[in-house]
Design an enzyme around this catalytic site. Structure first.
Site, PDB file in Angstrom:
ATOM      1  N   THR A   1      39.799 -75.169 -39.843  1.00  0.00           N
ATOM      2  CA  THR A   1      39.296 -75.811 -41.047  1.00  0.00           C
ATOM      3  C   THR A   1      39.664 -77.278 -40.899  1.00  0.00           C
ATOM      4  O   THR A   1      40.212 -77.685 -39.895  1.00  0.00           O
ATOM      5  CB  THR A   1      39.950 -75.093 -42.255  1.00  0.00           C
ATOM      6  OG1 THR A   1      39.507 -73.742 -42.254  1.00  0.00           O
ATOM      7  CG2 THR A   1      39.707 -75.724 -43.580  1.00  0.00           C
TER       8      THR A   1
ATOM      9  N   ARG B   1      32.318 -73.656 -52.062  1.00  0.00           N
ATOM     10  CA  ARG B   1      32.538 -72.569 -51.123  1.00  0.00           C
ATOM     11  C   ARG B   1      31.209 -71.874 -50.827  1.00  0.00           C
ATOM     12  O   ARG B   1      30.338 -71.765 -51.703  1.00  0.00           O
ATOM     13  CB  ARG B   1      33.488 -71.576 -51.801  1.00  0.00           C
ATOM     14  CG  ARG B   1      33.845 -70.337 -50.988  1.00  0.00           C
ATOM     15  CD  ARG B   1      34.740 -70.656 -49.873  1.00  0.00           C
ATOM     16  NE  ARG B   1      35.471 -69.506 -49.375  1.00  0.00           N
ATOM     17  CZ  ARG B   1      36.104 -69.512 -48.212  1.00  0.00           C
ATOM     18  NH1 ARG B   1      36.088 -70.569 -47.435  1.00  0.00           N
ATOM     19  NH2 ARG B   1      36.781 -68.457 -47.813  1.00  0.00           N
TER      20      ARG B   1
ATOM     21  N   SER C   1      39.545 -67.676 -50.229  1.00  0.00           N
ATOM     22  CA  SER C   1      39.974 -68.713 -49.290  1.00  0.00           C
ATOM     23  C   SER C   1      41.462 -68.976 -49.437  1.00  0.00           C
ATOM     24  O   SER C   1      42.081 -68.561 -50.415  1.00  0.00           O
ATOM     25  CB  SER C   1      39.189 -69.996 -49.603  1.00  0.00           C
ATOM     26  OG  SER C   1      39.708 -71.078 -48.892  1.00  0.00           O
TER      27      SER C   1
ATOM     28  N   GLY D   1      44.341 -74.419 -41.385  1.00  0.00           N
ATOM     29  CA  GLY D   1      45.375 -73.500 -40.896  1.00  0.00           C
ATOM     30  C   GLY D   1      45.277 -72.104 -41.460  1.00  0.00           C
ATOM     31  O   GLY D   1      46.252 -71.343 -41.406  1.00  0.00           O
TER      32      GLY D   1
END
Ligand code: GLY
Length: 565
Positions: A374, A100, A445, A466
């Protein structure tokens, strides 16, 4: 004796008729004997498949596919983004990798607030250089490949570089996306920027600058991106564009191995992503809440099953928004959140008689809306290893900031922090203190790369883009297979719905839910929104069939494709 024989024959006839009927009605995805990859673009899946055919394993294919997405799917794939990977080795060992993005060292809690009004400054966390988190994708592929890869990285990157030079053909859906965002490209880039051109379906977009960057990485390895010439070019570009990224930020970036979230649901064992993604914990809370009920008996997408899932989601998302953040910075009560006792208590106010208003589930009147741009890819290799990766630059084309010299878009992942804890920002993103901004912190996230075992064996690999709907799209795909006996393609194709506590609305895809069903839910107190979400999720799944073959589910909502052998 004869009566028993007659009865057995009748049963046999009945069940074989049922089976034939089901076979006829069932949509099947690609079926392969040995290996499969599923992703958002055919070119990407073909490259993953090629790497496997060259003797590479799922981790080699991951590195190739992650980079190929940067070439063929710049909408969500980039060297300037980050992601999460969950794996299961052929010997049953499991793990997960967090690559991330991180907040830059110069980031601060109130960096998106106007110092006089204390209000969130419009666009600052979404558009342009100030929105950019320190990218993790290159660290991610090198960490994963370094631990489990088989083929040398130069061989893995070769077909990706070739694709970047040859170019990728624009699809109809891609043309529409580029048209939609062209105006915002101009806001933060020169008018000569590659993607600002009036690209049409069937045009070919060559990525020559990206090919050069990839060649340098191919030659010099991971440090090229974090300490080398590429790092310097990136930092120069970011500073020139008004950002705060430094060489120290890049040099300090590390991908992190994390312990995945695991839990059981009936005879399944679900393995999913732990914080700083909320995906695994939320999925666990929802599935544990619905497990005591007989969903199969309620039926697929019926009033009762939608009610139950909605109420479980409402409670899980309320917890997500309050408790979750980067585990290196905040203490997360993970075990309590997924414990039977806690979940039983949370569901004690649920009744099939009427909806529980969100205001009664948790305090605070805050809304969460996340961007949905994404992407996910699923891999099962010929050795039996499985890899599930969700990767992102957050918004469509990230911050829209495109580094022409290096050939990739930069993320706007900083917007996944809560710019002002407890208060929705102008885009509706919220969070509590747990997800406030701090230097080097990872933003929360919803990415939910997931692997499911059945009877101790690999059963499903699944994930989706999504934003906040990721968790429920993964949930519904797993339930479609497990509770409703669907194959993977059929499970992926099904219409989806979603509830996330606030807004107190059941979002539904416009097609696939009858007016009668919607009216019934409305009567029970649910607010239905079936107009604002043309698509919920774009799931990429692989199912291991009972005969050991693999079935791919590539989402028809996009240009997605399963390839295998
Ligand atoms: N940027 C979307 C997510 O991480 O959930």
């Amino acid at each position: 004796m004869n009566r028993i024989l007659l009865f057995s024959l009748c049963c046999l006839f009945f069940f074989s008729c049922k089976e034939t009927k089901k076979e006829k009605e069932t949509v099947k995805g690609l079926i392969t004997e040995n290996a499969m990859v599923v992703s958002a673009r055919e070119e990407v899946s073909k490259i993953g498949n090629l790497i496997l055919q060259q003797g590479g394993n799922a981790f080699d294919a991951m590195a190739a596919m992650e980079m190929a997405l940067a070439v063929a799917y710049p909408y969500a794939g980039s060297l300037g983004g980050g992601g999460f990977m969950v794996y299961r080795l052929e010997n049953g060992d499991i793990g997960s990798l967090d690559f991330r993005e991180k907040a830059p060292l110069a980031a601060s809690k109130n960096m998106y607030l106007d110092s006089i009004t204390d209000k969130v400054i419009p666009n600052k966390s979404t558009l342009g250089a100030m929105a950019v988190g320190i990218p993790g994708n290159i660290a991610g592929i090198y960490a994963s490949h370094g631990k489990y890869g088989k083929l040398p990285m130069d061989k893995i990157l070769a077909p990706v570089i070739a694709l970047a030079k040859k170019g990728v053909i624009v699809t109809e859906k891609q043309q529409l996306r580029l048209e939609k965002y062209r105006e915002s490209f101009f806001k933060v880039n020169d008018s000569t920027m590659l993607f600002a051109k009036d690209w049409k379906t069937k045009d070919t977009i060559k990525r020559l600058q990206l090919a050069k960057t990839l060649e340098r990485i191919q030659k010099n390895g991971r440090d090229e991106f974090y300490k080398g010439e590429t790092a310097q070019k990136l930092v120069d570009f970011m500073q020139k564009s008004g950002g705060i990224m430094t060489m120290e930020d890049l040099a300090k970036y590390e991908a992190k191995w994390r312990t995945p979230i695991t839990f059981t649901y009936d005879d399944l064992r679900v393995i999913s992503m732990s914080p700083p993604s909320s995906g695994g914990i939320c999925l666990a809370e929802i599935m544990k809440a619905i497990e005591p009920y007989d969903l199969a008996e309620f039926g697929h997408n019926t009033t009762k099953s939608i009610q139950l899932i909605t109420e479980a989601e409402r409670r899980a998302y309320a917890d997500r928004n309050y408790f979750l953040g980067d585990p290196d910075f905040v203490t997360i009560p993970s075990e309590t959140l997924v414990s039977d006792k806690y979940i039983k208590e949370r569901m004690s106010s649920f009744s099939f008689e009427k909806a529980t208003p969100s205001s009664e589930v948790a305090h605070g009147n805050i809304e969460i809306v996340e961007s949905d741009e994404t992407t996910h890819y699923s891999i099962v290799d010929q050795f039996g290893n499985a890899v599930s990766v969700t990767t992102t630059i957050n918004g469509a084309y990230g911050s829209k900031l495109y580094c022409e010299e290096l050939g990739f878009f930069l993320n706007n992942e900083m917007d996944d922090f809560s710019a002002k804890p407890g208060v929705p920002n102008m885009f509706g993103l919220i969070g509590a203190k747990a997800n406030s901004i701090a230097p080097e912190k990872r933003m929360l996230s919803s990415m939910t790369p997931t692997i499911v075992e059945k009877d101790g064996k690999l059963y499903m690999v699944v994930g989706t883009p999504g934003g906040s709907t990721i968790i429920t799209s993964v949930l519904q795909t797993i339930l479609n297979v497990h509770e409703y006996d669907m194959g993977m393609q059929e499970a992926v194709n099904q219409p989806r719905f979603h509830h996330q506590w606030l807004p107190d609305t059941v979002k539904m895809e416009p097609k696939g839910f009858s007016d009668e069903l919607k009216a019934e839910l409305t009567k029970l107190g649910y607010t239905i929104d079936a107009t604002n979400s043309p698509v919920i999720g774009k799931v990429e799944g692989i199912l291991i069939l009972s005969n050991g073959k693999l079935e791919g589910g590539a989402d028809p909502r996009g240009d997605d494709k399963a390839v295998g052998f």
